[in-house]
Design an enzyme around this catalytic site. Sequence first.
Site, short mmCIF file in Angstrom:
data_model
loop_
_atom_site.label_atom_id
_atom_site.label_comp_id
_atom_site.label_asym_id
_atom_site.label_seq_id
_atom_site.Cartn_x
_atom_site.Cartn_y
_atom_site.Cartn_z
N HIS A 273 -7.48 -4.88 -1.80
CA HIS A 273 -6.35 -4.11 -1.29
C HIS A 273 -6.28 -4.29 0.23
CE1 HIS A 273 -3.72 -0.45 -1.50
NE2 HIS A 273 -4.10 -0.32 -0.25
N ASP B 199 -9.01 -4.18 -6.89
CA ASP B 199 -8.54 -3.06 -6.08
C ASP B 199 -8.67 -1.76 -6.87
OD1 ASP B 199 -7.16 -1.23 -4.55
OD2 ASP B 199 -5.25 -2.31 -4.57
N SER C 101 0.82 -1.20 0.00
CA SER C 101 0.00 0.00 0.00
C SER C 101 0.86 1.26 0.00
CB SER C 101 -0.97 -0.04 1.19
OG SER C 101 -1.95 0.95 1.09
#
Length: 474
Positions: free
Chosen positions: A451, A392, A182
């Site tokens: 995600h 995502d 991330s």
Amino acid sequence: MAFSYTSCVVNWVSLHLFLVVFFSGNLVFGGSIVTHLPGFDGELPFTLETGYITVNKSELFYYFIESELSPDSDPLLVWYSGGPGCSAFNGLIYEIGPLAFNITAYQGGIPTLQYYPYSWTKSSNILFIDAPVGTGFSYASDLSAYPTGDTKSAQETYEFLIKWFTDHPKFLANQLFIGADSYSGISAPIVVKYIIDGADTGDFPRFNLKGYIVGCPRTDAIINENSKITYSHRMGFISDQLYEQAKESCNGSYYEIESDDSECYINLQKIEKLTHDLNKNDILEPKCTWASPDQDGESDRRLLKEESENFILSPPRIPDFWCHNFNYALSYVWANDISVQEALNVRVGTVKDWKRCNKTLDYSMDVDSVLDVHRYLSTKGLQVLVYNGDHDLTVPNIGTQDWIKLLNNMTVDFEWRPWFVDGQIAGYNIKYSRRGSGYRLTYATVLGAGHSPQEYKRRECFDMYNRFIHYYPI
């Protein structure tokens, strides 16, 4: 990767290592072995060490889990989570570690833990770091240490590693990989660069760096934001007509549009309205963040942190509507319990309210792009794994593929193809190399994952990592 040392530096390092090993014996510097945890039945079936490393005026907390196979020879993976401000506990419990909460059996009180068999610790030692300061159980002895940012965080993570390996010299010979996901896709490659540059200038200790791993990584602000529009069109969230209008009026760039009366801005507002109620972390899951929208004007970069605590109803209370965020709620209950903190050897009282993701972190997002860092690292003979979940919308796979294509002098070793787990397609992957440097990059998508991908397809991501770390094709 070549390293040059003068003979006197080599002798000094050797002497230093000898003294550390001689006087340490079985002592763990700055850390303690944890054998039992509240909520887990019996003794832990793996070796867990926790502790602090002092960096400047910060006390950075870590969890270190030895490989369950061969800790003396298996690789060592350094892992820290995104956010910024999300605890490494997130990676340990929800993504790649050997523990998981028993969600279905939760009846209140301290959540129960269970052993998770498809852990990355099956074939690697993993050092989980609560970084930067203010994350998880990491704290500062002086308030002036709390303001941080992309550059400072990377520097302090590098300094943490120098001190941790100095205290744990037996692992210096193990192959080292840096891993993050991330938003930490920004700082992780900078940490790798620090390690390489430090080796070239003779920094101690000498790391056996082999590569790095980044999942759903924030890399370049413009590429990331542009990819959200393209992804939304390909998934059918916006019409062909609106997409073409936006592309023409914005000249294909949708990042930081300032004029609120332009045709580009109007088209982007239409797109925002169409996608607003999607769960950006997984487009197929319900959006359960019931809090009011942020009013402080923070940019979308802050959205790499989830509003974790806003939805805490358990499945038994709402059997027809399950929310992913319920998983996160259990971590707040568990980590804030005094008995848990005592078992983890946390300095009780230093963090009065543990949060999975600290949204009040005093953090300066001072790096918009690390694309040039990746280009630099592509000359250093490293092994690299990059991956995305294909559901995502926070960091779409399209953007990741776009920046990989911008790396210099890359050759495709094998074309886009599926990869399998238990005979079923688990995603798709492509492999690149840079001739003459030994650099190899594998990019993989994880089918049906959001995600971060390990939260959604934990078993599949274990297989992906296990093949990569042993230099097998994915």
